[in-house]
Design a protein around this motif. Structure first.
Motif, PDB file in Angstrom:
ATOM      1  N   TYR A  85      47.366  25.087  76.347  1.00 39.05           N
ATOM      2  CA  TYR A  85      46.985  26.354  75.722  1.00 39.05           C
ATOM      3  C   TYR A  85      45.534  26.739  76.021  1.00 39.05           C
ATOM      4  O   TYR A  85      45.190  27.923  76.037  1.00 39.05           O
ATOM      5  CB  TYR A  85      47.185  26.219  74.215  1.00 39.05           C
ATOM      6  CG  TYR A  85      46.916  27.453  73.392  1.00 39.05           C
ATOM      7  CD1 TYR A  85      47.847  28.492  73.330  1.00 39.05           C
ATOM      8  CD2 TYR A  85      45.755  27.574  72.643  1.00 39.05           C
ATOM      9  CE1 TYR A  85      47.617  29.616  72.547  1.00 39.05           C
ATOM     10  CE2 TYR A  85      45.512  28.693  71.863  1.00 39.05           C
ATOM     11  CZ  TYR A  85      46.442  29.708  71.815  1.00 39.05           C
ATOM     12  OH  TYR A  85      46.205  30.821  71.043  1.00 39.05           O
ATOM     13  N   TRP A  86      44.681  25.747  76.296  1.00 37.31           N
ATOM     14  CA  TRP A  86      43.235  25.936  76.315  1.00 37.31           C
ATOM     15  C   TRP A  86      42.775  27.059  77.249  1.00 37.31           C
ATOM     16  O   TRP A  86      42.004  27.926  76.862  1.00 37.31           O
ATOM     17  CB  TRP A  86      42.562  24.620  76.690  1.00 37.31           C
ATOM     18  CG  TRP A  86      41.068  24.657  76.570  1.00 37.31           C
ATOM     19  CD1 TRP A  86      40.150  24.745  77.583  1.00 37.31           C
ATOM     20  CD2 TRP A  86      40.309  24.631  75.359  1.00 37.31           C
ATOM     21  NE1 TRP A  86      38.870  24.760  77.089  1.00 37.31           N
ATOM     22  CE2 TRP A  86      38.936  24.700  75.720  1.00 37.31           C
ATOM     23  CE3 TRP A  86      40.649  24.560  74.009  1.00 37.31           C
ATOM     24  CZ2 TRP A  86      37.918  24.697  74.762  1.00 37.31           C
ATOM     25  CZ3 TRP A  86      39.639  24.556  73.064  1.00 37.31           C
ATOM     26  CH2 TRP A  86      38.287  24.625  73.451  1.00 37.31           C
ATOM     27  N   PHE A  87      43.229  27.059  78.489  1.00 35.56           N
ATOM     28  CA  PHE A  87      42.814  28.073  79.465  1.00 35.56           C
ATOM     29  C   PHE A  87      43.865  29.152  79.688  1.00 35.56           C
ATOM     30  O   PHE A  87      43.673  30.044  80.514  1.00 35.56           O
ATOM     31  CB  PHE A  87      42.515  27.424  80.820  1.00 35.56           C
ATOM     32  CG  PHE A  87      41.308  26.524  80.833  1.00 35.56           C
ATOM     33  CD1 PHE A  87      40.041  27.019  80.614  1.00 35.56           C
ATOM     34  CD2 PHE A  87      41.447  25.169  81.084  1.00 35.56           C
ATOM     35  CE1 PHE A  87      38.924  26.196  80.640  1.00 35.56           C
ATOM     36  CE2 PHE A  87      40.346  24.334  81.113  1.00 35.56           C
ATOM     37  CZ  PHE A  87      39.075  24.841  80.887  1.00 35.56           C
ATOM     38  N   ALA A  88      44.996  29.051  78.975  1.00 31.58           N
ATOM     39  CA  ALA A  88      46.142  29.909  79.300  1.00 31.58           C
ATOM     40  C   ALA A  88      45.825  31.388  79.151  1.00 31.58           C
ATOM     41  O   ALA A  88      46.186  32.204  80.011  1.00 31.58           O
ATOM     42  CB  ALA A  88      47.342  29.529  78.434  1.00 31.58           C
ATOM     43  N   ALA A  89      45.143  31.772  78.070  1.00 31.44           N
ATOM     44  CA  ALA A  89      44.845  33.195  77.860  1.00 31.44           C
ATOM     45  C   ALA A  89      43.981  33.738  78.992  1.00 31.44           C
ATOM     46  O   ALA A  89      44.207  34.843  79.489  1.00 31.44           O
ATOM     47  CB  ALA A  89      44.146  33.390  76.515  1.00 31.44           C
TER      48      ALA A  89
END
Length: 257
Positions: free
Chosen positions: A158-162
């Protein structure tokens, strides 16, 4: 998509760079930080659907935070509207990221029921109060550790997904895959980064306040209010140096702030 492997010491460097970014525009960084947290709180208190809605919307707001930090980094002017600028970038993909994260979290919590009979799940969804009796539930500590083990890879995905969805145009599954790989390749750096965040937000201020309290309890009490207004925004500011260091300075060229 290239994710660079960084030395463990880079974890501390990201926080130092976050402090430098905060110094360039304390007001905007503070607004982005607490604006994000306020939206999270307001969405979460909506009965029944609040937490689910928050999970779906937060990748969009997270991208807005990064857009604002990027504007500061590049010396561009940005107004309050930048916090909602994520709504201009692949909203469907960002909502999908939130949905996948929510689904994964619920599955992980459901799995912990094998250990504590569902106590941790009931606590996390707000159906059971966290009181003394609940804390004594057999298996609750083991379930918490098991849940942490299951959700750590999910948080890495999730950390870099956005950022990868909004700035690079990747699909949600592909963005989460590359985020997982990126975090894994620099796992040592992320471990020290987390330790640094803990010290900056909790350990350091607690130590400082305890020392000052020896000479002036009143001053120590006063410091409990302004310190989080500085340390938490610095952590949020460090998200951008972290992303640029892992994926390279060319990543934001596709951003739409």
């Amino acid at each position: 998509m290239q994710a660079y492997k960084r030395n463990p010491t880079r974890g501390f460097a990201w926080l130092v760079d976050g402090f430098r970014l905060w110094k360039r525009s304390p007001a905007l960084v503070t607004y982005l930080t607490f604006g994000y947290l306020l939206i999270l709180v307001l969405l979460s208190v909506i009965p029944l659907i609040g937490q689910a809605v928050a999970s779906l919307i937060l990748p969009i707001i997270s991208l807005g935070v990064l857009n604002g930090m990027l504007a500061i980094h590049e010396g561009r002017k940005a107004g309050p509207e930048v916090l909602l600028s994520g709504f201009k970038s692949n909203v469907g993909g960002l909502v999908t990221v939130g949905g996948l994260y929510l689904t994964g979290t619920l599955l992980a919590l459901a799995a912990t029921a094998l250990i504590d009979g569902g106590a941790l799940l009931r606590i996390m969804v707000g159906n059971q109060a966290l009181d003394e009796a609940t804390m004594a539930t057999p298996g609750l500590m083991g379930a918490s550790l098991f849940g942490t083990l299951l959700t750590t890879p999910l948080m890495m995905a999730y950390w870099f997904a956005a950022m990868l969805v909004g700035w690079c145009g990747l699909s949600a599954p592909k963005a989460m895959f590359f985020s997982l790989i990126a975090c894994w390749r620099s796992f040592g750096a992320f471990s020290l980064y987390v330790l640094g965040i803990f010290f900056l937000v909790l350990g350091g201020p607690a130590l400082l306040i305890s020392v000052i309290a020896q000479g002036s309890p009143a001053l120590a009490s006063l410091l409990t209010v302004p310190l989080p207004l500085i340390t938490i925004p610095i952590v949020f500011a460090s998200f951008l140096p972290n992303a640029l260091d892992i994926f390279g300075q060319d990543v934001p060229h596709t951003a739409h702030a």
